[in-house]
Design an enzyme around this catalytic site. Sequence first.
Site, PDB file in Angstrom:
ATOM      1  N   THR A 217       0.824  -1.218   0.000  1.00  0.00           N
ATOM      2  CA  THR A 217       0.000   0.000   0.000  1.00  0.00           C
ATOM      3  C   THR A 217       0.854   1.262   0.000  1.00  0.00           C
ATOM      4  OG1 THR A 217      -1.526   1.295   1.352  1.00  0.00           O
ATOM      5  CG2 THR A 217      -0.144  -0.261   2.539  1.00  0.00           C
ATOM      6  N   ASP A 218       0.320   2.315  -0.596  1.00  0.00           N
ATOM      7  CA  ASP A 218       1.039   3.602  -0.573  1.00  0.00           C
ATOM      8  C   ASP A 218       1.088   4.199   0.830  1.00  0.00           C
ATOM      9  OD1 ASP A 218      -1.636   4.378  -0.309  1.00  0.00           O
ATOM     10  OD2 ASP A 218      -1.621   5.777  -2.000  1.00  0.00           O
ATOM     11  N   GLU A 219       0.237   3.672   1.753  1.00  0.00           N
ATOM     12  CA  GLU A 219       0.206   4.247   3.109  1.00  0.00           C
ATOM     13  C   GLU A 219       1.529   4.064   3.842  1.00  0.00           C
ATOM     14  OE1 GLU A 219      -3.232   3.662   5.521  1.00  0.00           O
ATOM     15  OE2 GLU A 219      -4.582   3.836   3.827  1.00  0.00           O
TER      16      GLU A 219
ATOM     17  N   TYR B 167      -2.019  -0.015  11.028  1.00  0.00           N
ATOM     18  CA  TYR B 167      -2.173  -0.752   9.757  1.00  0.00           C
ATOM     19  C   TYR B 167      -0.956  -0.525   8.860  1.00  0.00           C
ATOM     20  CZ  TYR B 167      -3.441  -1.352   4.843  1.00  0.00           C
ATOM     21  OH  TYR B 167      -3.426  -1.690   3.502  1.00  0.00           O
TER      22      TYR B 167
ATOM     23  N   SER C 220       2.236  -2.076  10.079  1.00  0.00           N
ATOM     24  CA  SER C 220       2.320  -3.536   9.878  1.00  0.00           C
ATOM     25  C   SER C 220       2.600  -3.863   8.412  1.00  0.00           C
ATOM     26  CB  SER C 220       1.038  -4.225  10.366  1.00  0.00           C
ATOM     27  OG  SER C 220      -0.060  -3.914   9.520  1.00  0.00           O
ATOM     28  N   LYS C 221       2.049  -3.070   7.503  1.00  0.00           N
ATOM     29  CA  LYS C 221       2.308  -3.323   6.071  1.00  0.00           C
ATOM     30  C   LYS C 221       3.761  -2.955   5.721  1.00  0.00           C
ATOM     31  CE  LYS C 221      -0.258  -4.359   3.138  1.00  0.00           C
ATOM     32  NZ  LYS C 221      -0.651  -5.677   2.554  1.00  0.00           N
TER      33      LYS C 221
ATOM     34  N   VAL D 197     -18.378  12.253   7.337  1.00  0.00           N
ATOM     35  CA  VAL D 197     -17.102  12.698   6.759  1.00  0.00           C
ATOM     36  C   VAL D 197     -16.172  13.096   7.901  1.00  0.00           C
ATOM     37  CG1 VAL D 197     -16.032  14.477   5.332  1.00  0.00           C
ATOM     38  CG2 VAL D 197     -18.216  13.460   4.638  1.00  0.00           C
TER      39      VAL D 197
HETATM   40  P1  NAD Z   1     -10.084  -7.059   2.497  1.00  0.00           P
HETATM   41  O1  NAD Z   1     -10.103  -6.709   3.945  1.00  0.00           O
HETATM   42  O2  NAD Z   1     -11.292  -6.795   1.684  1.00  0.00           O
HETATM   43  O3  NAD Z   1      -9.759  -8.616   2.335  1.00  0.00           O
HETATM   44  C1  NAD Z   1      -8.790  -9.262   3.112  1.00  0.00           C
HETATM   45  C2  NAD Z   1      -8.962 -10.768   2.904  1.00  0.00           C
HETATM   46  O4  NAD Z   1      -7.904 -11.429   3.617  1.00  0.00           O
HETATM   47  C3  NAD Z   1     -10.283 -11.319   3.457  1.00  0.00           C
HETATM   48  O5  NAD Z   1     -10.848 -12.225   2.529  1.00  0.00           O
HETATM   49  C4  NAD Z   1      -9.873 -12.030   4.736  1.00  0.00           C
HETATM   50  O6  NAD Z   1     -10.717 -13.116   5.073  1.00  0.00           O
HETATM   51  C5  NAD Z   1      -8.460 -12.500   4.378  1.00  0.00           C
HETATM   52  N1  NAD Z   1      -7.633 -12.706   5.568  1.00  0.00           N
HETATM   53  C6  NAD Z   1      -7.440 -11.824   6.594  1.00  0.00           C
HETATM   54  N2  NAD Z   1      -6.640 -12.388   7.524  1.00  0.00           N
HETATM   55  C7  NAD Z   1      -6.307 -13.625   7.070  1.00  0.00           C
HETATM   56  C8  NAD Z   1      -5.515 -14.675   7.588  1.00  0.00           C
HETATM   57  N3  NAD Z   1      -4.911 -14.571   8.780  1.00  0.00           N
HETATM   58  N4  NAD Z   1      -5.392 -15.812   6.857  1.00  0.00           N
HETATM   59  C9  NAD Z   1      -6.022 -15.937   5.663  1.00  0.00           C
HETATM   60  N5  NAD Z   1      -6.799 -14.986   5.134  1.00  0.00           N
HETATM   61  C10 NAD Z   1      -6.944 -13.839   5.824  1.00  0.00           C
HETATM   62  O7  NAD Z   1      -8.802  -6.340   1.913  1.00  0.00           O
HETATM   63  P2  NAD Z   1      -8.589  -5.601   0.506  1.00  0.00           P
HETATM   64  O8  NAD Z   1      -9.051  -4.211   0.604  1.00  0.00           O
HETATM   65  O9  NAD Z   1      -9.066  -6.479  -0.586  1.00  0.00           O
HETATM   66  O10 NAD Z   1      -6.985  -5.549   0.478  1.00  0.00           O
HETATM   67  C11 NAD Z   1      -6.235  -6.670   0.026  1.00  0.00           C
HETATM   68  C12 NAD Z   1      -4.756  -6.346   0.117  1.00  0.00           C
HETATM   69  O11 NAD Z   1      -4.462  -5.217  -0.675  1.00  0.00           O
HETATM   70  C13 NAD Z   1      -4.269  -6.029   1.530  1.00  0.00           C
HETATM   71  O12 NAD Z   1      -3.005  -6.611   1.689  1.00  0.00           O
HETATM   72  C14 NAD Z   1      -4.173  -4.520   1.541  1.00  0.00           C
HETATM   73  O13 NAD Z   1      -3.180  -4.084   2.446  1.00  0.00           O
HETATM   74  C15 NAD Z   1      -3.779  -4.235   0.109  1.00  0.00           C
HETATM   75  N6  NAD Z   1      -4.184  -2.925  -0.425  1.00  0.00           N
HETATM   76  C16 NAD Z   1      -5.489  -2.544  -0.363  1.00  0.00           C
HETATM   77  C17 NAD Z   1      -5.867  -1.325  -0.916  1.00  0.00           C
HETATM   78  C18 NAD Z   1      -7.314  -0.851  -0.885  1.00  0.00           C
HETATM   79  O14 NAD Z   1      -7.583   0.271  -1.279  1.00  0.00           O
HETATM   80  N7  NAD Z   1      -8.259  -1.673  -0.451  1.00  0.00           N
HETATM   81  C19 NAD Z   1      -4.909  -0.506  -1.532  1.00  0.00           C
HETATM   82  C20 NAD Z   1      -3.570  -0.936  -1.549  1.00  0.00           C
HETATM   83  C21 NAD Z   1      -3.227  -2.156  -1.013  1.00  0.00           C
HETATM   84  O1  DAU Z   2      -4.099   4.005   0.209  1.00  0.00           O
HETATM   85  C1  DAU Z   2      -4.340   2.630   0.211  1.00  0.00           C
HETATM   86  C2  DAU Z   2      -5.177   2.257   1.411  1.00  0.00           C
HETATM   87  O2  DAU Z   2      -6.482   2.765   1.161  1.00  0.00           O
HETATM   88  C3  DAU Z   2      -5.219   0.755   1.674  1.00  0.00           C
HETATM   89  O3  DAU Z   2      -3.932   0.318   2.005  1.00  0.00           O
HETATM   90  C4  DAU Z   2      -6.192   0.431   2.811  1.00  0.00           C
HETATM   91  O4  DAU Z   2      -6.307  -0.975   2.968  1.00  0.00           O
HETATM   92  C5  DAU Z   2      -7.548   1.001   2.455  1.00  0.00           C
HETATM   93  O5  DAU Z   2      -8.450   0.782   3.522  1.00  0.00           O
HETATM   94  C6  DAU Z   2      -7.437   2.498   2.152  1.00  0.00           C
HETATM   95  O6  DAU Z   2      -7.138   3.249   3.369  1.00  0.00           O
HETATM   96  P1  DAU Z   2      -7.859   4.644   3.692  1.00  0.00           P
HETATM   97  O7  DAU Z   2      -7.797   4.872   5.143  1.00  0.00           O
HETATM   98  O8  DAU Z   2      -7.376   5.724   2.799  1.00  0.00           O
HETATM   99  O9  DAU Z   2      -9.372   4.236   3.208  1.00  0.00           O
HETATM  100  P2  DAU Z   2     -10.801   4.502   3.858  1.00  0.00           P
HETATM  101  O10 DAU Z   2     -11.799   4.070   2.839  1.00  0.00           O
HETATM  102  O11 DAU Z   2     -10.918   3.957   5.227  1.00  0.00           O
HETATM  103  O12 DAU Z   2     -10.847   6.079   3.984  1.00  0.00           O
HETATM  104  C7  DAU Z   2     -10.689   6.910   2.842  1.00  0.00           C
HETATM  105  C8  DAU Z   2     -10.727   8.360   3.317  1.00  0.00           C
HETATM  106  O13 DAU Z   2     -12.058   8.650   3.768  1.00  0.00           O
HETATM  107  C9  DAU Z   2      -9.818   8.642   4.491  1.00  0.00           C
HETATM  108  O14 DAU Z   2      -9.277   9.949   4.354  1.00  0.00           O
HETATM  109  C10 DAU Z   2     -10.736   8.599   5.706  1.00  0.00           C
HETATM  110  C11 DAU Z   2     -12.067   9.076   5.140  1.00  0.00           C
HETATM  111  N1  DAU Z   2     -13.280   8.488   5.746  1.00  0.00           N
HETATM  112  C12 DAU Z   2     -13.356   7.130   5.875  1.00  0.00           C
HETATM  113  C13 DAU Z   2     -14.456   6.536   6.423  1.00  0.00           C
HETATM  114  C14 DAU Z   2     -14.552   5.033   6.587  1.00  0.00           C
HETATM  115  C15 DAU Z   2     -14.328   9.299   6.148  1.00  0.00           C
HETATM  116  O15 DAU Z   2     -14.265  10.538   6.010  1.00  0.00           O
HETATM  117  N2  DAU Z   2     -15.426   8.711   6.693  1.00  0.00           N
HETATM  118  C16 DAU Z   2     -15.539   7.368   6.878  1.00  0.00           C
HETATM  119  O16 DAU Z   2     -16.587   6.909   7.428  1.00  0.00           O
END
Ligand code: NAD
Ligand code: DAU
Length: 345
Positions: A134-136, A159, A162-163, A215
């Site tokens: 992730t870019d985070e 989060y 840990s990543k 928000v």
């Molecule tokens: P998600 O939370 O929707 O899905 C996570 C999946 O992992 C679930 O199916 C869960 O059951 C499984 N899982 C969790 N713990 C586990 C374990 N101990 N053993 C086996 N399976 C397990 O997540 P997502 O949003 O699809 O993200 C997937 C990956 O992409 C993550 O590694 C996240 O850090 C990365 N990522 C997400 C985003 C985003 O915007 N969502 C952006 C950049 C990177």
């Molecule tokens: O940048 C990549 C990351 O994007 C991934 O690594 C993470 O897994 C993914 O969850 C996401 O993280 P963010 O924290 O950016 O996503 P989230 O959807 O939780 O929030 C997006 C933005 O919206 C953030 O600035 C917080 C804000 N927000 C979020 C929620 C849930 C709100 O304002 N209200 C809300 O209820």
Amino acid sequence: MTHESILQPRTVLVTGGAGFIGSNFVRYLLAAQPDVRVVNMDCLTYAGNLENLAEVADNSRYAFVRADIRDPRACVEVCQENGVEAVVHFAAESHVDRSITGPAAFVETNVGGTLNLLQAARECGNLRFLQVGTDEVYGSLGPTGLFTETTPLDPHSPYSASKAAADHLVSAFGTTYGLPVVITRCSNNYGPYQFPEKMIPLMINNARQNKPLPVYGDGSNVRDWLYVEDHCRALWLALTKGTPGRVYNIGGNSERTNLEVVKAILRHMGKPESLISFVKDRPGHDFRYAIDASRIHRELGWSPTVDFETGLGRTIDWYLAHQPWLDHIVSGEYKKYYEAMYAGR
Ligand code: NAD
Ligand code: DAU
């Protein structure tokens, strides 16, 4: 620089394939690569949902194994028993807000689980390993500038910490043991099957029920949005054509403030802006993420194809056409989660 395809794995292990991006990737791979077999290892946490994969459940090139990456033996067995040739590692605890209220699970799965998979990849024949990052991990930007692959890691939430730890382990396995590892770091994904704890589906879900849209802060935080299918395409390129040891940033070139995104959702859904409710900010809330994705464009020929307005419209249409899927999720534990996270905010 162009690369010839250097890897054509027959069997790919996808961890976390029942989650949002993982399930989109499994569907993408089965459709785009007719010679590839996919093994999905997922322990089905609250975020894992086999309904996300209902349309491929009977595909002869798809297998599901319910197993936990925190179990080192399970990681080895799933690779050995299925003849795995490459690993795409999605499985993680993925929600920043949950990491603030309960960080331990993030370290156990995102760090410990990644270590177990890396050990398994070594033990099972030095498998190609793609870490979905992730870019985070880069921290937070001010109003200008972009994250590049050489931006120092500076994670702020449990989060992202840990990543970042997981990314360091992945590169250490490349350097120390010669494991062919590739790391991608992506910006915020959106699209079908995203769990409604994340901002876009949470806002869609609330808007359809005419509930307030919470928000954080003043809504000026900026994210760079990427449609999930574009991410899936980039991941396959990084796995098969990426140079081992290299990091590839992936971004949508679609920066928006949160308030702009929420207003766009309301506009698409024909709902009033009076539903917007400004609530207490997330602790340590990163201000802005923005990606320089020129390396993956230059080296692997990838760029995003879905612009934000098109992708958002598609996403909203998908959620409105799949209300039973959404109702199923928000009817159970989700209610308790929502209450705990948002009451008194
Ligand atoms: P998600 O939370 O929707 O899905 C996570 C999946 O992992 C679930 O199916 C869960 O059951 C499984 N899982 C969790 N713990 C586990 C374990 N101990 N053993 C086996 N399976 C397990 O997540 P997502 O949003 O699809 O993200 C997937 C990956 O992409 C993550 O590694 C996240 O850090 C990365 N990522 C997400 C985003 C985003 O915007 N969502 C952006 C950049 C990177
Ligand atoms: O940048 C990549 C990351 O994007 C991934 O690594 C993470 O897994 C993914 O969850 C996401 O993280 P963010 O924290 O950016 O996503 P989230 O959807 O939780 O929030 C997006 C933005 O919206 C953030 O600035 C917080 C804000 N927000 C979020 C929620 C849930 C709100 O304002 N209200 C809300 O209820």
